[in-house]
Design a protein around this motif. Structure first.
Motif, PDB file in Angstrom:
ATOM      1  N   ARG A 130       0.825  -1.206   0.000  1.00  0.00           N
ATOM      2  CA  ARG A 130       0.000   0.000   0.000  1.00  0.00           C
ATOM      3  C   ARG A 130       0.864   1.262   0.000  1.00  0.00           C
ATOM      4  O   ARG A 130       0.494   2.280  -0.544  1.00  0.00           O
ATOM      5  N   TYR A 132       1.338   3.317   2.380  1.00  0.00           N
ATOM      6  CA  TYR A 132       0.693   4.408   3.093  1.00  0.00           C
ATOM      7  C   TYR A 132       1.718   5.103   3.984  1.00  0.00           C
ATOM      8  O   TYR A 132       2.551   4.461   4.613  1.00  0.00           O
ATOM      9  N   GLN A 155      -3.609   8.470   3.320  1.00  0.00           N
ATOM     10  CA  GLN A 155      -4.624   8.076   2.345  1.00  0.00           C
ATOM     11  C   GLN A 155      -6.012   8.028   2.983  1.00  0.00           C
ATOM     12  O   GLN A 155      -6.208   7.425   4.034  1.00  0.00           O
ATOM     13  N   TYR A 194     -12.117  11.740  -4.032  1.00  0.00           N
ATOM     14  CA  TYR A 194     -11.515  10.556  -3.406  1.00  0.00           C
ATOM     15  C   TYR A 194     -11.309   9.458  -4.435  1.00  0.00           C
ATOM     16  O   TYR A 194     -10.256   8.815  -4.480  1.00  0.00           O
ATOM     17  N   THR A 197      -8.153   9.414  -6.444  1.00  0.00           N
ATOM     18  CA  THR A 197      -6.889   9.016  -5.809  1.00  0.00           C
ATOM     19  C   THR A 197      -6.670   7.515  -5.831  1.00  0.00           C
ATOM     20  O   THR A 197      -5.550   7.062  -5.582  1.00  0.00           O
ATOM     21  N   ILE A 198      -7.705   6.728  -6.092  1.00  0.00           N
ATOM     22  CA  ILE A 198      -7.536   5.268  -6.058  1.00  0.00           C
ATOM     23  C   ILE A 198      -7.673   4.615  -7.428  1.00  0.00           C
ATOM     24  O   ILE A 198      -7.508   3.414  -7.559  1.00  0.00           O
ATOM     25  N   PHE A 253      -1.648   6.740  -6.044  1.00  0.00           N
ATOM     26  CA  PHE A 253      -0.746   5.808  -5.376  1.00  0.00           C
ATOM     27  C   PHE A 253       0.609   5.685  -6.049  1.00  0.00           C
ATOM     28  O   PHE A 253       1.431   4.902  -5.635  1.00  0.00           O
TER      29      PHE A 253
END
Length: 330
Positions: A130, A132, A155, A194, A197-198, A253
């Motif tokens: 991930r 993060y 995140q 949101y 961002t993914i 990411f």
């Protein structure tokens, strides 16, 4: 046997999401929220292990962002390196293993020949790292030098995302392992922002001179010298196998580069992370619609993962030539 994780003075992990956390999330007006907690730290705590690695600022209004080291705990390790799940609840699948053996015991003189072996194995689900980060933002410093800091996983999460609780548990454990406290913080981010961002925004470029392809793949971004060098190496490797197009996937990411050889034969790598190359056998139309987290969440019946160990590039070339031959491609 020595513990591979750093010693911490707090409970390291949570097995389940606490009920009070779920109640807080349910009460939020926004679907989008952060995993984060506000906590007071003394100067000695900030300067000593295990909190020292977060580099909590000692000045009000200052922030510092850190991807926690893998040795802080199981979830910090997963965040950095990813993890595999053996799916013994699913039917086994056949997998072909191949390796090289020297001819007459001397590869330098007589070359090598390839061995193949087909085995039935359990399917494996690979979860990509991930990566993060934890953002430490100092809100207030009292006269004794103690800092009131907001620590949050950078995140955001959305409670409307299917299966969001598994990522929530990972983030809570990431915070717990690194500061010994957990919480959630509402966000004012619109759900549309949101989602950006993914998801991965894929661009397709025609093949061409390697230098031109590298320029197209890096245009509009800032890349470290080592990352740009890696992109150049991959473009030259892919070019040897004559792709029909080069691919660039960017999102919140990080960045991906790859190549398309057929609608059901696509290779790519995350150049910001970059410890393995992926060969996917799904339809490109399906791949292009997946979010970054969905992209590799599946079993190895759909993709092959080639970690960058010694000889991986040769193994990749042999695999791709074999797959192209199956599809009647030159």
């Amino acid at each position: 046997m020595a513990n591979k994780y750093r010693a911490v003075p707090w409970k390291r992990n949570l097995k389940t999401i606490p009920e009070h956390i779920l109640a807080q999330i349910a009460a939020f007006k926004s679907d989008v929220f952060f995993v984060g907690v506000t906590k007071t730290f003394s100067p000695d705590e900030i300067d000593s292990k295990p909190l020292k690695q977060l580099q909590i600022p000692k000045e009000e209004g200052r922030s510092h962002e850190t991807i926690p080291p893998a040795n802080m705990g199981k979830f910090s390790d997963r965040n950095r390196n990813g993890w595999e799940v053996v799916r013994d609840d699913l039917p086994k699948t056949t997998k072909t293993y191949f390796w090289e053996t020297p001819n007459f015991g001397d590869a330098s003189r007589y070359g090598t020949h390839t061995h193949y072996r087909v085995r039935e194995v359990y399917q494996r689900e690979f979860h990509e790292p991930r990566l993060y980060s934890i953002l430490a933002h100092t809100l207030k410093v009292n006269t004794a030098g103690a800092c009131v800091a907001l620590l949050r996983v950078k995140q955001e999460l959305s409670r409307s995302t299917p299966g969001f609780e598994s990522d929530l548990l990972l983030m809570l454990n990431l915070l717990q392992e690194n500061c010994g406290a957990i919480g959630v913080v509402s966000s004012d981010t619109p759900i549309a922002d949101y989602i950006k961002t993914i998801t991965l925004d894929w661009e397709v470029f025609p093949p061409g001179d390697a230098a031109e392809v590298v320029e197209r793949l890096t245009r509009g971004g800032t890349y470290r010298a080592d990352v740009r060098s890696k992109i150049d190496e991959r473009v030259r490797l892919f070019s040897k196998l004559k792709p029909s197009a080069f691919l660039k996937g960017s999102g919140g990411f990080g960045s991906y580069i790859g190549a398309k050889f057929a609608d059901d034969l696509v290779v790519f790598e995350n150049v910001q992370y970059g410890n393995a190359l992926y060969v996917l056998y799904d339809d490109w139309e399906d791949i292009s619609k997946r979010s970054r987290l969905e992209l590799l969440k599946g079993t190895d019946a759909k993709f092959d993962r080639l970690p960058h160990r010694s000889g991986w590039d040769e193994a990749f070339e042999k695999l791709l030539r074999s797959e192209k031959k199956k599809r009647g491609l030159k």
